[in-house]
Design an enzyme around this catalytic site. Structure first.
Site, PDB file in Angstrom:
ATOM      1  CG  ASP A 100      33.084  18.521  27.531  1.00  0.00           C
ATOM      2  OD1 ASP A 100      32.507  18.938  28.552  1.00  0.00           O
ATOM      3  OD2 ASP A 100      32.616  18.655  26.383  1.00  0.00           O
ATOM      4  CG  ASP A 119      52.588  38.452  31.266  1.00  0.00           C
ATOM      5  OD1 ASP A 119      52.690  37.835  32.339  1.00  0.00           O
ATOM      6  OD2 ASP A 119      51.786  39.383  31.080  1.00  0.00           O
ATOM      7  CB  ALA A 141      48.117  38.678  38.943  1.00  0.00           C
ATOM      8  N   GLY A 149      48.499  38.113  28.372  1.00  0.00           N
ATOM      9  CA  GLY A 149      49.409  37.900  29.492  1.00  0.00           C
ATOM     10  C   GLY A 149      48.872  38.439  30.804  1.00  0.00           C
ATOM     11  N   GLY A 155      46.781  34.768  31.160  1.00  0.00           N
ATOM     12  CA  GLY A 155      47.743  34.535  32.235  1.00  0.00           C
ATOM     13  C   GLY A 155      47.283  35.030  33.589  1.00  0.00           C
ATOM     14  CD  GLU A 211      36.363  -1.506  45.898  1.00  0.00           C
ATOM     15  OE1 GLU A 211      35.931  -2.477  45.251  1.00  0.00           O
ATOM     16  OE2 GLU A 211      37.522  -1.465  46.361  1.00  0.00           O
TER      17      GLU A 211
END
Length: 676
Positions: A302, A391, A370, A386, A368, A174
Site C-alpha cells: 500500500d 496477555d 480473545a 490485549g 489481541g 503468466e
C-alpha cells in the site's frame, strides 16, 4: 549490495541503477546454447517492456479476449482481476478492446496443450548495461494462452480455492511474463538438449530468495529441498497446499523497477483494511478479503498510511507482524501473509487464538482479541489492547498506551512498564486510593478492584499516579509511574536529565467534574516572583488567566482552589520574573494573547495597565517559552496523589537551574473515587 538485490535483478532484468543486468533470467535465455546448465549468461537479454523504453516509466496496454476461445464471464473476471493485481502495485494499466487489430496482446484458450504460457513476437534484445529497454510492438503473436481443461489450470472463476489456488496463481505468474518479468532463476519448463534431461529447477535455483515465498515468478516451493535451502532467510513455511494469489514481495520491487509506482488505484492512498472487514475496492478486493480468500497466501502493498491487517475471523493462534518485509502466519498456515517493502500498516487485530503481534516502528495499534496474546510494541507511540485472556505486553520504545477494560486487564503481564508507558483503563474511574501495589522479588503487582496486573520494571525513586477522568462511555483512568521530584537546593544545579517539564500532563487536564487545588510549597529566590494559572482548550486558545500568588515570598493563603476545568481543558502555570518587585500587587485582570498550538511566545496584558512589555514570563508549557525550553521540572509526591512542579526564574541557558525558585503542588479531589 542488499541481499535480495540480485534476485530482483534476475526477475526484472534490471540492476538497481535501471540498466540491463549482467545476470538475469533474460541474459540466461540469450546464452548460446540455451538452456545452459549450469547457468551461464549472455551479453544481451531477452528483456522488454511496454509503453516507454525508459525503465521506471508507466504504460497502457490493450488486450483482446479471443472470441474463438469462448471465454465465460467468470473466466474473463479471473483474467481481469489478475491484471488488476499487477496494475494495483505498478504504473501500468491494461484496457480491454473488442477489436483484435487494436490489441497489444491476446488471451487465448488452448485445449489439449496441457500448458499455460506467454508468447511474444520478436524484438531486438538489449545489451547488458543498456539504460533503455525495447518496447514490445503490437502483434497477434503476443498472447497469454492456457488450457483450462487441464486440472492444473482450471477452472478459472470466483472460487479462489479451486485447485489450491494454483490456476489463479498461474495467471498471476503468466501476466508477470506478459509485463516483461522473467523467472526467479535460470530455468524453463523445457528439455535441455545438452544433457537430454529436464532442467533440475532445484539445482538451478538462483539465490535463497528464488522461491514462491518471495516471488510468484519462481518455480520453487519454499518448503521443498533446493540448492539454497540451508541459507533461506525465512524458514518453516507451510501453506497447506495452497498457492500465492498476488505478486509477492520481490515481484512488487521488480515490476516497480520496470514501470514505476502506481499513481492511482485500489492500493494507493492508504486507509485500507486487509483481511476480515476488508475495504479494498475493485476486482482485487476478493484476494485481500479473508471471508472470500479463506486460505490466503498474499503480499500486502500500500502506498499510504492508516492501514489495518484484520485477522479477527481466525480461530487459530496467529503470529502477526506489521514490520515491512516480514511474514505473518495465520489461518493455520505458516508465513502466508507478507508485508511488502515501504508498506505501512499501523493496526493489527488478532483472532480468537493465542496470538503474537509485532508492531512496526510506525505509531501502531495492536488488538489481541480473545486468547492469551503477546503484544510487542515497536519504536513508535503504540496503543496496545490485549483483550480477554492473560496477555503479555511489551510496549517497546516510544510513548505507549496499554488500553483495555479493567476486567480484560486481569492476569496480564506488562514488561518494561515505566515512564514512557500509560495504562488506560476504559469504562472505569479509579482514584489513587484504590491502586494497591505489592512489590516482591523484583516484581510488582498492581491491584485495581478485582483485577491484578503483573508489572515488570524499575519502580525505585517514584510512585504510581491515577488520573480518573470523564463520565459514562468516556470514563477512563490513566495509571502511570512517575519519578519523585529531585532534592532541590539553592544554587545547586539540577542534573540536565531531570529537567522534564510536566511529567504527567493528563493529570492537569479537566473533565468538568474533577476539582483542582494548588499549594505553594517553597519560594527560594532573590526575586519576588508572581505565579499565575490559565486554561488552554483543545484549539490552543489560552483563557481564564488568574494570579495565584502576587508575591511568592509572601503568598498569604498558600492553598488556592483552581475549580473544575471543562472536559479537555488543560491547566498551565506561568511565572513573572520579579513580578511583585516590578509591578507590586498586579490586578487579577491579566490575559495572554496568542495561541498555544502556534508554538510562539504569548503576550501578557493587563486590562488596567495594558501590555506588560517589561515582564519576563516563563510557562510550565515549554511550547510557548522562548526557544521551547523547559523552565519547570516536576515529579510525584510520595503516595502518588500530588504533582510537584519546580520553576526556574532565570532562562535555563543562563540560570543556576536549581528549580526551587517556586515549587508548587497540584492535587485533585478524585483520589477516593472508584467506579466500574
Amino acid at each position: 549490495m542488499l541481499p535480495y538485490e540480485s534476485e530482483v535483478a534476475a526477475i526484472s532484468g534490471l540492476d538497481d541503477t535501471g540498466r540491463v543486468a549482467r545476470e538475469s533470467y533474460g541474459t540466461w535465455r540469450d546464452f548460446v546454447p540455451y538452456p545452459a546448465e549450469p547457468a551461464q549468461y549472455g551479453n544481451t537479454g531477452d528483456i522488454f517492456k511496454w509503453g516507454d523504453s525508459r525503465p521506471g516509466t508507466g504504460a497502457t496496454i490493450s488486450y483482446w479476449f479471443n472470441t474463438g476461445s469462448g471465454w465465460t464471464s467468470d473466466e474473463q473476471g479471473a483474467f481481469r482481476a489478475t491484471m488488476e493485481l499487477w496494475s494495483a502495485v505498478a504504473n501500468v494499466t491494461m484496457v480491454e478492446t473488442l477489436d483484435p487489430t487494436l490489441a497489444d496482446f491476446r488471451i487465448t484458450r488452448t485445449p489439449g496443450s496441457g500448458s499455460a504460457d506467454w508468447n511474444n513476437t520478436g524484438f531486438d534484445h538489449p545489451t547488458v548495461g543498456s539504460d533503455t529497454l525495447p518496447v514490445l510492438p503490437r502483434s497477434s503473436d503476443n498472447r497469454v494462452f492456457i488450457d483450462t481443461n487441464d486440472p492444473s489450470f482450471g477452472p478459472l472463476g470466483p472460487d479462489l480455492g479451486a485447485g489450491g489456488g494454483y490456476p489463479l496463481s498461474t495467471l498471476v505468474h503468466e501476466f508477470g511474463h506478459m509485463l516483461g518479468l522473467g523467472h526467479g532463476g535460470p530455468y524453463d519448463a523445457v528439455l535441455n538438449p545438452a544433457t537430454g534431461k529436464n532442467v533440475d529447477d532445484a539445482q538451478q535455483q538462483f539465490s535463497p530468495y528464488d522461491t514462491k515465498l518471495w516471488t510468484i515468478m519462481s518455480y520453487l516451493q519454499p518448503d521443498a529441498p533446493a540448492a539454497h535451502s540451508s541459507s533461506y532467510p525465512v524458514t518453516g513455511t507451510n501453506w497447506g497446499g495452497y498457492s500465492p494469489l498476488t505478486p509477492m514481495i520481490l515481484d512488487i520491487l521488480a515490476i516497480q523497477r520496470v514501470y514505476g509506482l502506481p499513481t492511482s488505484g485500489p492500493l494507493v492512498g492508504g486507509g485500507h483494511t486487509f483481511g476480515f472487514n476488508a475495504n479494498i475496492g475493485g476486482s482485487i478486493g476478493q484476494f485481500y478479503n479473508f471471508n472470500i480468500n479463506k486460505h490466503p497466501v498474499v503480499t500486502i502493498w500500500d502506498s499510504g498510511t492508516g492501514n489495518t491487517l484484520d485477522l479477527s475471523g481466525f480461530s487459530q493462534g496467529a503470529v502477526i507482524s506489521l514490520i515491512p518485509v516480514t511474514f505473518s502466519s495465520a489461518g493455520g498456515l505458516k508465513n502466508n501473509i507478507a508485508v511488502a517493502f515501504h508498506t505501512i500498516i499501523e493496526k493489527a487485530v488478532g483472532g480468537d487464538g493465542n496470538d503474537i503481534i509485532w508492531a512496526s516502528d510506525a505509531n501502531s495499534t495492536l488488538i489481541g482479541g480473545a486468547g492469551n496474546d503477546t503484544l510487542m510494541g515497536g519504536a513508535g507511540n503504540d496503543v496496545l489492547t490485549g483483550g480477554a485472556g492473560a496477555d503479555v505486553i511489551n510496549p517497546g520504545g516510544g510513548l505507549n498506551v496499554l488500553r483495555d477494560s479493567l476486567a480484560n486487564m486481569n492476569g496480564d503481564t506488562v514488561f518494561n512498564f515505566g515512564l514512557s508507558t500509560t495504562i488506560d483503563v476504559t469504562g472505569s474511574l479509579i482514584g489513587r486510593d484504590h491502586l494497591q501495589l505489592v512489590h516482591f522479588g523484583g516484581d510488582t503487582t498492581l491491584q485495581m478492584g478485582s483485577s491484578s496486573i503483573l508489572l515488570e520494571g524499575d519502580f525505585i525513586n517514584g510512585d504510581f499516579m491515577a488520573v480518573a477522568r470523564g463520565s459514562g462511555s468516556q470514563a477512563h483512568t490513566e495509571v502511570t509511574f512517575e519519578h519523585f521530584l529531585p532534592s532541590l537546593f539553592e544554587g545547586v544545579r539540577v542534573s540536565t536529565d531531570a529537567i522534564n517539564g510536566i511529567a504527567n500532563q493528563p493529570f492537569l487536564t479537566g473533565d468538568g467534574l474533577v476539582r483542582f487545588t494548588v499549594d505553594l510549597k517553597a519560594a527560594v529566590s532573590t526575586f519576588s516572583n508572581t505565579l499565575g494559572v490559565y486554561k488552554v482548550d483543545a484549539n490552543g486558545t489560552v483563557f481564564d488567566t488568574h494570579i495565584l500568588f502576587s508575591d511568592t515570598h509572601n503568598p498569604g493563603t498558600a492553598t488556592v482552589n483552581l475549580g473544575t476545568p471543562a472536559s479537555g481543558v488543560t491547566l498551565g502555570f506561568f511565572l513573572i520574573q520579579d513580578g511583585f518587585g516590578m509591578f507590586g500587587n498586579l490586578p487579577d485582570n491579566l490575559s495572554f494573547s496568542g495561541n498555544y498550538n502556534a508554538g510562539l511566545p504569548l503576550t501578557l496584558s493587563s486590562a488596567t495597565l495594558g501590555r506588560l512589555p517589561g515582564a519576563t514570563v516563563f510557562h510550565s508549557f515549554s511550547n510557548v517559552n522562548p526557544g521551547h525550553v523547559d523552565q519547570v521540572l516536576s515529579g510525584v509526591a510520595p503516595g502518588g496523589k500530588e504533582l510537584l512542579i519546580g520553576f526556574e526564574d532565570l532562562p535555563t541557558a543562563t540560570g543556576d537551574n536549581d528549580f526551587q525558585d517556586v515549587v508548587i503542588g497540584v492535587h485533585t479531589n478524585h483520589d477516593g473515587i472508584f467506579f466500574v
